[in-house]
Structures are given as structure tokens and as C-alpha cells.
Design a protein around this motif. Structure first.
Motif, mmCIF file in Angstrom:
data_model
loop_
_atom_site.group_PDB
_atom_site.id
_atom_site.type_symbol
_atom_site.label_atom_id
_atom_site.label_comp_id
_atom_site.label_asym_id
_atom_site.label_seq_id
_atom_site.Cartn_x
_atom_site.Cartn_y
_atom_site.Cartn_z
ATOM 1 N N VAL A 345 -90.871 -118.768 15.311
ATOM 2 C CA VAL A 345 -90.618 -117.983 16.527
ATOM 3 C C VAL A 345 -90.781 -116.497 16.240
ATOM 4 C CG1 VAL A 345 -88.811 -117.293 18.142
ATOM 5 C CG2 VAL A 345 -89.192 -119.711 17.666
ATOM 6 N N HIS A 349 -93.496 -114.226 18.201
ATOM 7 C CA HIS A 349 -92.980 -113.436 19.317
ATOM 8 C C HIS A 349 -92.167 -112.213 18.922
ATOM 9 C CE1 HIS A 349 -94.281 -116.683 21.917
ATOM 10 N NE2 HIS A 349 -93.587 -117.534 21.190
ATOM 11 N N ALA A 353 -88.639 -112.331 22.232
ATOM 12 C CA ALA A 353 -88.358 -113.691 22.705
ATOM 13 C C ALA A 353 -87.396 -114.438 21.797
ATOM 14 C CB ALA A 353 -89.665 -114.485 22.829
ATOM 15 N N TYR A 354 -87.114 -113.867 20.622
ATOM 16 C CA TYR A 354 -86.296 -114.571 19.627
ATOM 17 C C TYR A 354 -84.943 -114.990 20.196
ATOM 18 C CZ TYR A 354 -83.403 -115.153 15.420
ATOM 19 O OH TYR A 354 -82.541 -115.631 14.466
ATOM 20 N N GLU A 374 -95.387 -122.674 25.706
ATOM 21 C CA GLU A 374 -95.160 -121.280 25.336
ATOM 22 C C GLU A 374 -94.517 -120.511 26.481
ATOM 23 O OE1 GLU A 374 -95.941 -119.604 22.592
ATOM 24 O OE2 GLU A 374 -96.954 -121.150 21.440
ATOM 25 N N ASP A 377 -95.550 -113.932 28.433
ATOM 26 C CA ASP A 377 -95.209 -112.604 27.939
ATOM 27 C C ASP A 377 -94.334 -111.893 28.955
ATOM 28 O OD1 ASP A 377 -98.516 -112.177 26.580
ATOM 29 O OD2 ASP A 377 -96.686 -112.942 25.648
ATOM 30 N N GLU A 401 -90.544 -122.071 23.596
ATOM 31 C CA GLU A 401 -91.642 -122.219 22.647
ATOM 32 C C GLU A 401 -91.491 -123.504 21.840
ATOM 33 O OE1 GLU A 401 -94.225 -121.760 19.430
ATOM 34 O OE2 GLU A 401 -92.097 -121.622 19.106
#
Length: 414
Positions: A345, A349, A353-354, A374, A377, A401
């Protein structure tokens, strides 16, 4: 239950981080979360105000344990989302806190920080502590001696802290490296009985290596508060399924040790071999090279896991835990460990996005495979838009994800 194999009780303490959804930076929101959940049993503050601890009640089976872990994670996650942050199961903060020392309001924690300021500054780590009932303290010391060679493998299975200070640290468990800086952050020695164990603890406190009995941070110890052995080596696990697997392995190891009896000596393993094996486990994780503590030989951790499963097979059968344990091991093989999933991840990202993706994995409910594709963005300059999870209350992306699919959880029979 097969004759001669005890059925010990089990309980789990899990420590979590509260992070900002946009930057994955820890936020000191634990007091507010606890106020929202006032009256919920098993919740308490941890060392830092960006940490929070959840404790299950005493459980007799893995199914009960799984339900308790899932419920506690879900309630914490829902409260965190209501405050605009995310509950994440990771062993260390992925991004440095804005203020690295935000102590909880506890006289004991302030005393720790005053005596060990440099060590406190690198604390705030999150572990999974598994308690297993033992009939008496002398038996508990004998159990610790038998579990000692298996501690590195338990760390490898649970390793879930590769990201620190905004980058991949190169360690599967960076938490272990931080914990091992404490004077007592090591594997236990081998003692003849509880009297000798207690004498060792007293000496450590008298010499200033620990503030009190609770701050003797052996990776496995006699609990200072409960009639249990407390196995503290594991990182907090990314998902409930891996936490249940770690608890199942530890309970089976304890049951195997209890069946052997305290008068049968444990196989001698030199301290330097255990330390080398712990370092290898922290560095490489389950999919990498390990060290076999009894021999000192290099052996892949995955092969050592097969040895452990063979060692505890009679106990798993007697406890009724074998089928579930085998399912969870297969899911770990196919879905990846916490460290592997975090790295995937982060590489794909970064921090944007983590938090949402790791939060989704933290509260994954039984049967939720989380492989929907996914995430899109986020708009420039904005954090990801997060909606409520329909069952846990945790905010998450609708399309997490694929790298966080992982072991998940299954309905346990226990």
C-alpha cells in the motif's frame, strides 16, 4: 478434549494508533475516543495520547475470541471516524507525530518518561499481548522456558511495522527494534521456579532497569496482574484473522508445555541464538530467512512455522483449533503478512491512501475479502473522501486496494 492435554483460557490485549486520514500522522485523540465510548468494557489509554488499548475478556474458545476482537475494533473504529481520524493496527507510527511525546495523563507514564526520556521518545509502539491461563506461577515459569525458542517465529508471523518516519524502514517489525532498546525488552531467561523469577524482577527494579514490575518488558513473562503467562513479542496484527492465529499458536504452545509437565526440563537454548533469531524475524518476517534457535542453523521462517504446527498438532486437535488454524495459515500464505501488505500500500499510494486502506483492513469483518479494486486518486489538495463502513462504523473507501485483502477472518468453531 484428549486426555492429558489441558484447555487453558486465553485473552488478548491489542494496542492501536489513531492517525490523520490525509497524512497518516498520529493524532492525540485517544482521550476523546474513550469519552465517546465511556462504559465500554476493556478499553483504556496507552502510553501516548495517539494510542489506545483494547482488552478482551477471558475466553475459552477461538470463536469467542474472534467475536470479542472484532467487536472491540469496530467500536473503536467507529468512534475514531466520528472524530475525523482512523484506527489503524500497526506496530509503529508510519509518519513521525507532530509532537513525539504526547503522554497520556497518568502519573505512572509521566514517571516512566522522567526516568527514561530517550526511550520514551521512541515508544508509542503497538503490540498484541496474549494471555494464557496457567495453574500456578511455578508452572508458568516452566511454560515460559518451553515457549522461549518459539518467540522469534511468533514475531515473524505477526510482523506488522515496516513503515516508519515516512519510508520503508527495511524491517518487517520496526517495533521490535524499538522495544529491544529498553533494558528489559528481551526474551526471558530460564528460571528454576517462580521464586527465582521474582528475585530477578526485583533486582532489575532495584538497579533501575525498570520502574516497577509492570515495566519489566520481557517478551514473555508472568503477568503482574493475572494468573497467566503473557506473551508480548507480537506486533499488533493488521487484521483479526492474524490476531486469532497468533493466539491459537500461543495457546497450543502453552497447552503442549502444560502437558509435558514442569518437572521435565526444557531443551537448553543459548541466549545469543534466541537474540539472533529475534533479529532475523524482525528484519525479514515470515517470508524471509530465519534462525532455528536450538541449532543456530539458518532456516526459512515458513519452514519453522511448519515445525511449530507439527509440534503443537496434538494440542490443536485436542482444543478443536486445528481446522481454523490451518485455514488462517493458508490465508496468511496467500494474502500476505501485515508487513507485506503495508509495504504494498505504501509503495503504491504513500500516506494519502495509507490510513484509509489500513483502517479498512483493521476492521475487516468475517468473510469480507476486500478485493474490490484500486481506489481512485483523491482530488488535488484534498484527503480521500471517506464514507461509513456499513457494519463496523469505520470510515473507509468504497473500493479498497487489493493489497489489503489478506487473511481476513473466518467463523471459528472454538
Amino acid at each position: 478434549m484428549a486426555p492429558g492435554v489441558p484447555r487453558p483460557t486465553v485473552g488478548v490485549e491489542e494496542e492501536f494508533l489513531l492517525v490523520d486520514p490525509g497524512e497518516a500522522r498520529p493524532v492525540p485523540a485517544a482521550p476523546h475516543v474513550l469519552r465517546l465510548l465511556a462504559g465500554t468494557a476493556g478499553l483504556q489509554p496507552e502510553l501516548m495520547r495517539y494510542q489506545i488499548e483494547a482488552n478482551t475478556p477471558v475466553c475459552t474458545g477461538l470463536g469467542e475470541l474472534q467475536d470479542e476482537l472484532t467487536g472491540l475494533r469496530g467500536r473503536l473504529a467507529g468512534a475514531a471516524a466520528a472524530l475525523g481520524c482512523r484506527l489503524v493496527a500497526t506496530g509503529v507510527a508510519p509518519v513521525r507525530p507532530a509532537d513525539p511525546i504526547t503522554l497520556s495523563d497518568s502519573p505512572r507514564y509521566h514517571a516512566l518518561a522522567q526516568r527514561y526520556p530517550a526511550l520514551t521518545a521512541v515508544s508509542g509502539t503497538c503490540g498484541c499481548h496474549v494471555h494464557v491461563g496457567v495453574p500456578d506461577r511455578d508452572t508458568g515459569v516452566a511454560v515460559l522456558a518451553r515457549l522461549r525458542p518459539w518467540l522469534p517465529l511468533l514475531l515473524a508471523v505477526s510482523a506488522n511495522s515496516p513503515i516508519e518516519n515516512g519510508r520503508d524502514s527495511g524491517w518487517a517489525s520496526r517495533r521490535y527494534r524499538n522495544v529491544s532498546r529498553w533494558p528489559t525488552g528481551r526474551a526471558p531467561a530460564v528460571w528454576r521456579d517462580a521464586g527465582r523469577y521474582d528475585a530477578c524482577v526485583r533486582r532489575l527494579i532495584q538497579r533501575g532497569a525498570a520502574l516497577d514490575e509492570r515495566s519489566v518488558y520481557f517478551l514473555a513473562r508472568l503477568s503482574p496482574r493475572y494468573p497467566t503467562v503473557e506473551i508480548r513479542v507480537a506486533d499488533v496484527c493488521l487484521d483479526v484473522g492474524t490476531a486469532v492465529l497468533v493466539a491459537a499458536l500461543i495457546r497450543a504452545l502453552v497447552a503442549t508445555a502444560l502437558a509435558a509437565g514442569r518437572h521435565e526440563p526444557a531443551p537448553p537454548v543459548p541466549r545469543h541464538r534466541v537474540e539472533a533469531a529475534l533479529t532475523a524475524a524482525a528484519r525479514h518476517g515470515l517470508t524471509g530467512a530465519g534462525v532455528d534457535p536450538p541449532t543456530g542453523a539458518g532456516v526459512p521462517h515458513r519452514r519453522l512455522l511448519d515445525r511449530l504446527l507439527n509440534h503443537v498438532e496434538p494440542a490443536l486437535d485436542a482444543l478443536g483449533d486445528r481446522a481454523l488454524t490451518e485455514v488462517l495459515v493458508r490465508r496468511l500464505d496467500t494474502g500476505g503478512t501485515g508487513a507485506q501488505r503495508q509495504r504494498a500500500v505504501w509503495a503504491a499510494h504513500g500516506p494519502a491512501a495509507y490510513a484509509d486502506l489500513m483502517a479498512a483492513a483493521t476492521v475487516a469483518v468475517p468473510g469480507d475479502r476486500r478485493v474490490d479494486g484500486e481506489p481512485p486518486d483523491p482530488p488535488a489538495g484534498r484527503a480521500l473522501s471517506v464514507g461509513p463502513h456499513p457494519r463496523s462504523g469505520q470510515g473507509r473507501k468504497a473500493r479498497p486496494e487489493a493489497a489489503v485483502s489478506g487473511p481476513g477472518t473466518v467463523r471459528a468453531g472454538g
